[in-house]
Design an enzyme around this catalytic site. Sequence first.
Site, mmCIF file in Angstrom:
data_model
loop_
_atom_site.group_PDB
_atom_site.id
_atom_site.type_symbol
_atom_site.label_atom_id
_atom_site.label_comp_id
_atom_site.label_asym_id
_atom_site.label_seq_id
_atom_site.Cartn_x
_atom_site.Cartn_y
_atom_site.Cartn_z
ATOM 1 C CG HIS A 16 91.441 -4.364 41.496
ATOM 2 N ND1 HIS A 16 91.772 -5.136 42.572
ATOM 3 C CD2 HIS A 16 91.938 -5.005 40.405
ATOM 4 C CE1 HIS A 16 92.432 -6.201 42.167
ATOM 5 N NE2 HIS A 16 92.567 -6.134 40.843
ATOM 6 C CE LYS A 40 93.851 -18.310 39.910
ATOM 7 N NZ LYS A 40 94.093 -16.895 39.623
ATOM 8 N NE ARG A 89 99.488 -5.534 37.472
ATOM 9 C CZ ARG A 89 99.383 -6.679 38.094
ATOM 10 N NH1 ARG A 89 99.264 -6.707 39.385
ATOM 11 N NH2 ARG A 89 99.408 -7.828 37.449
ATOM 12 C CB SER A 127 95.020 -9.434 44.475
ATOM 13 O OG SER A 127 94.037 -8.542 44.009
#
Length: 167
Positions: A16, A40, A89, A127
């Site tokens: 990040h 979440k 990614r 993460s």
Amino acid sequence: MRALYPGSFDPLTLGHLDLIERASSLFEGVVVAVLRNPLKTPAFSLEQRLHQIRQATGHLQGVEVGSFEGLTVSFAQQQRTEVILRGLRAMSDFEYELQIAHTNKSLAPDVETLFLATAVHHSFLSSSVVREVARFGGDVSHLVPTGVADDLTRLFNRMNSSQNRNG
């Protein structure tokens, strides 16, 4: 031109941070925005994540840190950012991100989405992977900024000692 870099950042990774640093050299301003998602349960509170990002980006000019809830594209318009920045990614990221980009374009034709490829040495990083490594006592110092590594160690040491007392 200003860009918005949204995410949960739970926690902020060096991947990040690499994107934020690169974006800060490409745009006049970068708004790093933490999504408040009531569905979440993050490892770190919103305030902790905002602090971690501010601490890690303090050396950069033109980087603002904030939070939002709701549609990313609405927040982009509110912040007067012309670009939503997303990191990729792998090919699997692209399919999902392209769908979101098209949806955002249908909602706000004046906001563009820009994809930046993650640096090769961060391409495996997420993460959730960082949280797993930290949860089981692994060294995450090469995956996250120093302050975040310290926070993860404290968090999981506290959780593990609590479980040991209760278990």
